[in-house]
Write an enzyme that holds these catalytic residues in place. Sequence first.
Site, short mmCIF file in Angstrom:
data_model
loop_
_atom_site.label_atom_id
_atom_site.label_comp_id
_atom_site.label_asym_id
_atom_site.label_seq_id
_atom_site.Cartn_x
_atom_site.Cartn_y
_atom_site.Cartn_z
N ALA A 60 -11.47 5.05 2.58
CA ALA A 60 -12.90 4.69 2.52
C ALA A 60 -13.48 4.25 3.87
CB ALA A 60 -13.09 3.59 1.48
N ASP A 114 2.76 4.89 -5.48
CA ASP A 114 2.06 6.16 -5.27
C ASP A 114 3.04 7.30 -5.51
OD1 ASP A 114 0.68 8.36 -4.55
OD2 ASP A 114 0.23 7.72 -2.49
N ASP A 146 0.85 -1.20 0.00
CA ASP A 146 0.00 0.00 0.00
C ASP A 146 0.89 1.26 0.00
OD1 ASP A 146 -2.42 1.41 0.20
OD2 ASP A 146 -2.37 1.42 2.40
N HIS A 182 -7.59 10.11 3.92
CA HIS A 182 -7.16 9.12 4.90
C HIS A 182 -7.48 9.59 6.33
CE1 HIS A 182 -4.41 7.98 1.48
NE2 HIS A 182 -4.97 6.83 1.79
#
Length: 313
Positions: free
Chosen positions: A218, A109, A87, A185
């Site tokens: 989320a 990312d 992640d 986040h």
Amino acid sequence: MPLVTSKELFPKAYKGGYAIGAFNVNNMEIIQGIFEAAIKEKSPLIIQVSAGARKYAHHEYLLHLIQASLEMATTAGVEIPIVLHLDHGDSFDICKKCVDGGFTSVMIDASHHPFEENIKITREVVEYAHKKGVTVEAELGRLAGIEDAVKVAAKDASYTNPDEAREFVEKTGCDSLAVAIGTSHGAYKFKGDAALDFVRLAEIEKKLPGFPLVLHGASSVPPDLVEICNKYGGKLSDSKGVPEEMITRASKTGVCKINVDTDLRLAMTGQIRKVFSENPGEFDPRKYLGPARDAIREVVIRKMRLMGCSGKA
Ligand code: G3H
Ligand code: 13P
Ligand code: ZN
């Protein structure tokens, strides 16, 4: 059953109108709670490890704990497809380490870089990962951080631009794309009503038909979990997350992967606070980590049902 790549899960999720929960792990109890949920729900699963988690628990420990869970599921006669995912890898180097070290999927990312630089870094990771049969998630647009969420005025500057999304995917060859449509986040996502830009999401989908999208940030920060934390000494009263009905709505779109970390932290911490409040003299880790593991399982089951991936293993 061996670990699988996201390529084996996303087309089914896209066609089936559901999303697969991607849950962050840091230790054994979190991994066990998530696996218990996946087995109970017969759900495909994405286990994800952040750079911070990798540093905290060490790559090998996490890898072996996950492999142990896979073996136990197989022994119990349950075959659930599982992706082991990095992640928010922020460099080629960390992505390479995870590709070489047994992960089946990585996220590069590079969204904090300008567009062309993001493309360049992402493409490098894609070229390396694909040679080794590993899938790559990339990010375009920037999710607000906890502080940023309060003062985001340049909305369009951070949200994903649909035209750029198509160009980015074409030029990088990434396998899935994390989009910024209003989530952020952490536990403080919205001050007032939650606002996800579903119109933008539909535009991105139109530009990238059939292509798997990813929703970060989320967590729903459900009031019942916040209440347990606060009842036993937490201070989370202003927390607001993504309403659960929006998770279900997003799951039915091109969003094939939905990331949840904060809600697991809340569930775990609430139970640990509860044990210590009710019994300040407790010092057996099993007495507080056990209930924390159970709480993780329950919250993951709840997520799987909201995302529609229960029964899809
Ligand atoms: O998106 C970030 C995840 O919640 C991981 O957080 O970097 O503190 O492990 P972390
Ligand atoms: P939350 O902080 O909303 O749980 O998001 C987690 C996430 O996006 C991990 O990449
Ligand atoms: Zn994220």
